[in-house]
Enzyme design. Structure first.
Site, PDB file in Angstrom:
ATOM      1  N   LYS A 195       0.850  -1.206   0.000  1.00 38.75           N
ATOM      2  CA  LYS A 195       0.000   0.000   0.000  1.00 38.75           C
ATOM      3  C   LYS A 195       0.880   1.248   0.000  1.00 38.75           C
ATOM      4  O   LYS A 195       1.786   1.384   0.827  1.00 38.75           O
ATOM      5  CB  LYS A 195      -0.860   0.026   1.266  1.00 38.75           C
ATOM      6  CG  LYS A 195      -2.326  -0.260   1.062  1.00 38.75           C
ATOM      7  CD  LYS A 195      -3.041  -0.085   2.386  1.00 38.75           C
ATOM      8  CE  LYS A 195      -4.528  -0.168   2.242  1.00 38.75           C
ATOM      9  NZ  LYS A 195      -5.215   0.030   3.520  1.00 38.75           N
TER      10      LYS A 195
HETATM   11  O1  G3P Z   1      -7.738   0.731   5.984  1.00 39.97           O
HETATM   12  C1  G3P Z   1      -8.197   1.676   5.070  1.00 39.97           C
HETATM   13  C2  G3P Z   1      -9.572   2.194   5.425  1.00 39.97           C
HETATM   14  O2  G3P Z   1     -10.495   1.127   5.347  1.00 39.97           O
HETATM   15  C3  G3P Z   1      -9.614   2.844   6.806  1.00 39.97           C
HETATM   16  O3  G3P Z   1     -10.905   3.249   7.020  1.00 39.97           O
HETATM   17  O4  G3P Z   1     -12.368   3.373   9.028  1.00 39.97           O
HETATM   18  O5  G3P Z   1     -10.047   4.367   9.142  1.00 39.97           O
HETATM   19  O6  G3P Z   1     -11.842   5.453   7.735  1.00 39.97           O
HETATM   20  P1  G3P Z   1     -11.300   4.146   8.294  1.00 39.97           P
END
Ligand code: G3P
Length: 218
Positions: A83
């Site tokens: 990533k």
């Molecule tokens: O891991 C990437 C993404 O899914 C993180 O989402 O919940 O931290 O906005 P969030």
């Protein structure tokens, strides 16, 4: 649609994998930090549990360091997808490592133009964050729809991984749009399979069956 789990927690992954619905894993520096363990150690345990793409994120922010870190992460396991954040230095690094055959998931995508640049530079996956856009009254799902339209226009093979999912509705809308992958907290995965009428219906079936069998055997 492929379902990935958005976590670095081994027990959470183990529980969800038993459902047979987990096609991969995404992590990010916050999720890994929450576990308080060595990234490489956690990554190897995850790769042993899930036979699918496992996204591990770089923490470097200059192109040369991102390139070095990406090469190191990619060596951990054949299923690792690196990533890289959607920043200028990340795009430069992506252009290099993609040509070396390292699979890259470009993350922290918040616009269709960012997704277009990532696909042009060789990303195999892009991660638009729908929940964080919704959180600021911007439509996360409109972004997904725009990216899918652009990728179809130019036959990009890059997969759209809907990230920052907050509810089953996000999954439903992403599936209706035709997104390739949804990465979910395990809580949302569990919510997907539940419906109160299913529980009520099963309870009635079993009660009727029990009543009838008691009559037959009395
Ligand atoms: O891991 C990437 C993404 O899914 C993180 O989402 O919940 O931290 O906005 P969030």
């Amino acid at each position: 649609m492929k379902f990935f789990l958005d976590t670095a927690n081994i027990e959470e992954i183990r529980q969800s994998v038993s459902l047979g619905l987990v096609d991969g894993i995404t992590t990010n520096p916050s999720l890994v930090a929450k576990e308080g363990r060595d990234l490489e150690e956690v990554a190897k345990e995850i790769c042993d549990l899930v036979d699918g793409p496992v996204s591990l994120e770089v923490v470097s922010t200059s192109a040369p360091e991102i390139i070095e870190e990406a090469r190191r992460l990619a060596k951990i396991h054949k299923n690792v997808v690196v990533k890289i954040p959607m920043i200028r230095e990340g795009l430069k690094a992506l252009h290099v490592v993609a040509q070396e055959g390292i699979r890259v998931n470009v993350t922290l995508i918040f616009s269709a133009n960012q997704a277009l640049l990532a696909a042009k530079n060789g990303a195999v996956i892009v991660s638009p964050f729908v929940g964080r856009l919704d959180d600021i009254s911007s439509s996360g799902m409109e972004l997904i729809s725009d990216i899918i339209q652009i990728y179809n226009n130019y036959q990009f093979k890059t997969e759209v991984l809907v990230a920052s999912i907050r509810s089953p509705i996000h999954v439903l809308e992403a599936a209706k749009i035709g997104a390739h992958i949804a990465t979910l907290p395990s809580k949302v995965l569990e919510q997907l399979l539940k419906h109160p009428l299913t529980d009520i219906g099963l309870e009635k079936f079993l009660a009727d069956w029990e009543k009838q069998n008691q009559l037959v055997h009395s």
